[in-house]
Design a protein around this motif. Sequence first.
Motif, mmCIF file in Angstrom:
data_model
loop_
_atom_site.group_PDB
_atom_site.id
_atom_site.type_symbol
_atom_site.label_atom_id
_atom_site.label_comp_id
_atom_site.label_asym_id
_atom_site.label_seq_id
_atom_site.Cartn_x
_atom_site.Cartn_y
_atom_site.Cartn_z
ATOM 1 N N PHE A 1 28.184 42.816 51.116
ATOM 2 C CA PHE A 1 28.480 41.611 50.506
ATOM 3 C C PHE A 1 28.526 41.999 48.995
ATOM 4 N N SER A 2 27.821 42.832 48.344
ATOM 5 C CA SER A 2 27.933 43.510 46.969
ATOM 6 C C SER A 2 29.090 44.200 46.949
ATOM 7 N N ILE A 3 29.448 45.085 48.049
ATOM 8 C CA ILE A 3 30.442 46.129 47.738
ATOM 9 C C ILE A 3 31.913 45.284 47.964
ATOM 10 N N ILE A 4 31.650 44.244 48.612
ATOM 11 C CA ILE A 4 33.310 43.505 48.661
ATOM 12 C C ILE A 4 33.736 43.152 47.226
ATOM 13 N N GLY A 5 32.775 42.899 46.527
ATOM 14 C CA GLY A 5 33.066 42.201 44.904
ATOM 15 C C GLY A 5 34.171 42.764 44.271
ATOM 16 N N GLY B 1 39.382 42.921 41.976
ATOM 17 C CA GLY B 1 40.778 43.536 41.747
ATOM 18 C C GLY B 1 41.988 42.687 42.155
ATOM 19 N N LYS B 2 41.851 41.871 42.998
ATOM 20 C CA LYS B 2 42.862 40.959 43.394
ATOM 21 C C LYS B 2 42.934 39.628 42.103
ATOM 22 N N VAL B 3 41.772 39.373 41.533
ATOM 23 C CA VAL B 3 41.955 38.282 40.370
ATOM 24 C C VAL B 3 42.633 39.232 39.436
ATOM 25 N N THR B 4 42.277 40.489 39.120
ATOM 26 C CA THR B 4 42.959 41.192 38.009
ATOM 27 C C THR B 4 44.471 41.438 38.116
ATOM 28 N N THR B 5 44.729 41.518 39.355
ATOM 29 C CA THR B 5 46.353 41.848 39.935
ATOM 30 C C THR B 5 46.868 40.573 39.310
ATOM 31 N N LYS B 6 46.567 39.610 39.864
ATOM 32 C CA LYS B 6 46.888 38.045 39.655
ATOM 33 C C LYS B 6 47.200 37.547 37.967
ATOM 34 N N LEU B 7 46.201 37.986 37.286
ATOM 35 C CA LEU B 7 46.254 38.017 35.840
ATOM 36 C C LEU B 7 47.558 38.682 35.259
ATOM 37 N N ILE B 8 47.369 40.270 35.614
ATOM 38 C CA ILE B 8 48.438 41.158 35.397
ATOM 39 C C ILE B 8 49.918 40.390 35.486
ATOM 40 N N THR C 1 59.556 34.489 31.981
ATOM 41 C CA THR C 1 59.646 33.827 33.193
ATOM 42 C C THR C 1 58.667 32.584 33.505
ATOM 43 N N GLY C 2 57.854 32.589 32.249
ATOM 44 C CA GLY C 2 56.533 31.676 32.371
ATOM 45 C C GLY C 2 55.302 32.276 32.886
ATOM 46 N N LEU C 3 54.205 31.601 32.361
ATOM 47 C CA LEU C 3 52.918 32.196 32.905
ATOM 48 C C LEU C 3 52.763 31.628 34.326
ATOM 49 N N LEU C 4 52.676 32.603 35.273
ATOM 50 C CA LEU C 4 52.811 32.306 36.748
ATOM 51 C C LEU C 4 51.330 32.714 37.225
ATOM 52 N N THR C 5 50.202 32.494 36.651
ATOM 53 C CA THR C 5 48.850 32.885 37.188
ATOM 54 C C THR C 5 48.411 31.662 38.075
ATOM 55 N N ASP C 6 48.021 32.070 39.074
ATOM 56 C CA ASP C 6 47.584 31.008 40.099
ATOM 57 C C ASP C 6 45.868 30.846 39.927
ATOM 58 N N PHE C 7 45.649 29.854 39.066
ATOM 59 C CA PHE C 7 44.124 29.613 38.697
ATOM 60 C C PHE C 7 43.478 29.043 39.772
ATOM 61 N N ILE D 1 38.494 32.650 44.535
ATOM 62 C CA ILE D 1 37.823 34.090 44.556
ATOM 63 C C ILE D 1 36.584 34.188 43.931
ATOM 64 N N VAL D 2 36.625 33.379 42.549
ATOM 65 C CA VAL D 2 35.342 33.624 41.998
ATOM 66 C C VAL D 2 34.217 32.877 42.602
ATOM 67 N N PHE D 3 34.520 31.736 43.400
ATOM 68 C CA PHE D 3 33.546 31.035 43.903
ATOM 69 C C PHE D 3 33.064 31.670 45.080
ATOM 70 N N SER D 4 33.872 32.618 45.803
ATOM 71 C CA SER D 4 33.514 33.183 46.893
ATOM 72 C C SER D 4 32.810 34.579 46.703
ATOM 73 N N LEU D 5 32.866 35.117 45.330
ATOM 74 C CA LEU D 5 32.215 36.102 44.953
ATOM 75 C C LEU D 5 30.641 35.475 44.710
ATOM 76 N N VAL D 6 30.691 34.325 44.190
ATOM 77 C CA VAL D 6 29.224 33.962 43.769
ATOM 78 C C VAL D 6 28.403 33.865 44.956
ATOM 79 N N ILE D 7 29.176 33.244 46.097
ATOM 80 C CA ILE D 7 28.252 32.839 47.535
ATOM 81 C C ILE D 7 27.976 34.452 48.003
ATOM 82 N N LEU D 8 28.829 35.400 48.046
ATOM 83 C CA LEU D 8 28.602 36.767 48.440
ATOM 84 C C LEU D 8 27.407 37.570 47.687
ATOM 85 N N TYR D 9 27.231 37.180 46.468
ATOM 86 C CA TYR D 9 26.159 37.855 45.536
ATOM 87 C C TYR D 9 24.983 37.178 46.057
#
Length: 616
Positions: free
Chosen positions: A60-64, A69-76, A86-92, A98-106
């Motif tokens: 659970f901690s390793i998946i984090g 990294g996926k969040v970082t990819t979306k931000l970039i 072309t506009g800010l295309l970040t999928d908030f 993802i962040v919510f899932s991480l909290v549950i995993l931790y």
Amino acid sequence: MSDTAGMRGARGGFRMGAHSGPAAKANDTRATLHRIGQWLVPYRLQIIIVLIFAVLSSAFSIIGPKMLGKVTTKLIEGLLAYYYGTGLLTDFDYMRRIVFSLVILYIFSAIFAYIQGFIMTKVAMDVSYELRDAVSKKMHKLPLNYYDTKSRGDVLSRITNDIDLISQTLNQSLSQLVTSVATVIGIMIMMLSISFVMTLASLTIIPLSFGVIAYIFKHSQKFFKSQQRSIGELNGHVEETYSGHVVVKAFGCEEDAIRRFDKINESLYDSAWKSQFISGMMMPIMRIIGNLGYVLVSILGGYLAIKHVLELGDIQAFIQYVRNFTRPISQMATISNTLQSTIAASERVFEFLDEDNEVQEKDLIQEEPNFKGEVMFKNVSFGYLPDQTIIKDFSAVIEAGQKVAIVGPTGAGKTTIMKLLMRFYDIDSGQILLDGYDIYDFSRERLRNHFGMVLQDTWLYNASILENIRYGTFDATEEEVIEAAKAAHCDEFIRTLPHGYHMMMNEESSNISQGQKQLFTIARVILANPKVLILDEATSSVDTRTESLIQKTMTNVMKGRTSFVIAHRLSTIKDADVILVLKDGDIIEQGNHEELLAKKGFYEDLYNSQFAYEDD
């Protein structure tokens, strides 16, 4: 009589007793680890559960990092889109999930880690308890000659310091080791899921890391063993010096004691700093190796990102995995330091547990004989060492109810004869009979129930005076204890002490005098009411008036039962029915006091050396 009579010639063959089991090779790390594993076998189910929860917690901690990294990819991606107009295309929403899932995993990772730690701590404490219990039982199974040939401090060090170290390692390091292994395996899987090429590159540090660990472990182990041995020697010296501090001061041997302490302490210092220095090199070396892997992955990751083989988020996650990958390896390297000390301590504990037990024969005579107290020694020979015979072809017949005095110069074998009678040691050849029964036809416990022994060296333990007198006769009432104390002439002064019979003795029993201790041990024997009495310099520590009172009391106590009295003061054994005069392990004269004086032999010389001046 029994068939064991024919075995007396081979008695030396089982003086040390039957072996308790195959002993592990000394200084054998692999065998020692195997022995530790055997103690963990009964808890294999709990350990399997710990492994599962360790894997889940680590997973659970390793998946984090990969999810981050996926969040970082979306931000970039969003920033690049904004940069190119072309506009800010970040999928908030995606990032929020993802962040919510991480909290549950931790949270789950923390819960599993807590459960894993709880179970592992319980296992460690149970194993430590059983190990202490085994050592405690072993202490009572060992023959007396083990304690005669071993330093008291070294034995205590094995029972206390070494087991404490094993307990600490099982409780702390073992759980950490399981987590580290699970983390390494989990990170390896996640790294492979990101890039096989980068994983191969990062794995180049693994053989180097384990090679360093193995090299340091091998070369530092001998110093850890030497360290544990020196600790045992130091404990022995400190314990002996502390318990005999009055003698040390009386003879002005403080400087000698300090010099011996400094010598042992220097040896401990030498082995300790070498072991700690060599093992302490592990972390810096592992850190350098880890940084090399980190640099290699960063360069290769940058190249793959330029070639659009990997996303930047994956590279970020992989770099985190590489850093996390070296951490558990470093932890395992640190744990190896503790393991080396633990293995050395475990070897010492297992050596103690593998010592030969005292022979425990079964009772060959089931009914309980009505002993009268006749004792017969038939051609008894014995030596503490195989090539040094102390008792040589000793023979004597003591009739029931007789008071037998054993006299002779120091080292003649007086006390040894009594130790053989009570089977503290096994004879090399000959026979000892009690009312015609071979004493080897009875178990030691059953045989000793018929004997009462008062030694010159008293032993009292940290309990009340009442419990000390009642030791060995635990079902005796308080009234019976008081009657025994009155018979030993110690009731009067006991009542003057704080709390009387319920006053607690301290660990050294130094809150009463040596003579008072002796009276307590005499009261203990009187309470036991044995068939045969053995008094080994029983009144050596009391004053003349008290000795006279005890002599009168013991005369009444000895009526109707066989009594052996070992004495250097011949005035105390003038009324003995038989006096055995020993010299060099054999009887050279026997008879009563008047008969021996009339022979004008060795006994007369002994007597005159003590009392001739009184007759003038």
